[in-house]
Write a protein that holds these residues in place. Structure first.
Motif, PDB file in Angstrom:
ATOM      1  N   ASN A  41     -36.255   5.620  53.041  1.00  0.00           N
ATOM      2  CA  ASN A  41     -36.949   6.733  52.398  1.00  0.00           C
ATOM      3  C   ASN A  41     -38.222   7.116  53.165  1.00  0.00           C
ATOM      4  N   ALA A  42     -38.788   8.243  52.760  1.00  0.00           N
ATOM      5  CA  ALA A  42     -39.950   8.792  53.462  1.00  0.00           C
ATOM      6  C   ALA A  42     -41.153   7.857  53.387  1.00  0.00           C
ATOM      7  N   ARG A  43     -41.338   7.176  52.261  1.00  0.00           N
ATOM      8  CA  ARG A  43     -42.476   6.252  52.129  1.00  0.00           C
ATOM      9  C   ARG A  43     -42.348   5.083  53.101  1.00  0.00           C
ATOM     10  N   THR A  44     -41.145   4.538  53.213  1.00  0.00           N
ATOM     11  CA  THR A  44     -40.910   3.439  54.159  1.00  0.00           C
ATOM     12  C   THR A  44     -41.235   3.897  55.572  1.00  0.00           C
ATOM     13  N   ASP A  71     -34.521  10.252  61.370  1.00  0.00           N
ATOM     14  CA  ASP A  71     -33.239  10.829  61.779  1.00  0.00           C
ATOM     15  C   ASP A  71     -32.242   9.704  62.071  1.00  0.00           C
ATOM     16  N   LEU A  72     -31.899   8.943  61.032  1.00  0.00           N
ATOM     17  CA  LEU A  72     -30.993   7.804  61.207  1.00  0.00           C
ATOM     18  C   LEU A  72     -29.634   8.183  61.781  1.00  0.00           C
ATOM     19  N   ASP A 117     -37.434  -3.839  55.435  1.00  0.00           N
ATOM     20  CA  ASP A 117     -36.299  -2.954  55.201  1.00  0.00           C
ATOM     21  C   ASP A 117     -35.856  -2.252  56.481  1.00  0.00           C
ATOM     22  N   THR A 118     -36.815  -1.786  57.241  1.00  0.00           N
ATOM     23  CA  THR A 118     -36.502  -1.095  58.494  1.00  0.00           C
ATOM     24  C   THR A 118     -35.834  -2.042  59.477  1.00  0.00           C
TER      25      THR A 118
END
Length: 139
Positions: free
Chosen positions: A2-5, A66-67, A120-121
């Motif tokens: 997500n954007a926060r991560t 951009d996964l 998480d990343t």
């Protein structure tokens, strides 16, 4: 992701980039202290390897939003690492060394939320690399 991560990883990475050579040296110090058997996988100049590590991390961080475009390149990286002898079990050690490096390098700025974002990343990256290497290894 997500954007926060992505925002937390990018904000913390912007603090690491100016100290990239020291961060790379710290990373390898942590990695080899916890897993000395992995030292044999690193041939050549470790400072040069550290420079490459920091470049790749910066490249990854810049593309986290951009996964679909990023993950095929990460899979290629995983296949290459598999050819170098990196095993799936090594990724946990690398992840732990990365988190310890970030915690030490960022100090109080390495908040629980930032740690979770990096965890998480890293898991997405590691899982992609592991899967790609496994696909290559099976006939």
């Amino acid at each position: 992701m997500n954007a926060r991560t992505t925002a937390l990883v990018r904000a913390s990475w912007s603090q690491v980039e100016p100290i990239a050579p020291a961060a790379a040296a710290l990373f390898y110090r942590h990695l080899f202290a916890d897993a000395p058997e992995l030292r044999a996988l690193f041939r050549g100049d470790l400072q040069h390897q550290g420079d490459k590590l920091m470049q790749v991390l910066g490249w990854l961080v810049a593309r986290l939003d951009d996964l679909p475009a990023l993950l095929p390149a990460v899979a290629d990286l995983g296949r290459r690492h598999g050819q170098y002898g990196v095993q799936a079990s090594h990724y946990d050690r690398v992840g732990a060394a990365l988190l310890r490096t970030l915690a030490e390098g960022l100090g109080a700025q390495f908040t629980p939320a930032t740690e979770r974002a990096w965890t998480d990343t890293y898991q997405v990256i590691a899982d992609t690399m592991i899967a790609a290497a496994a696909d290559t290894a099976t006939p």
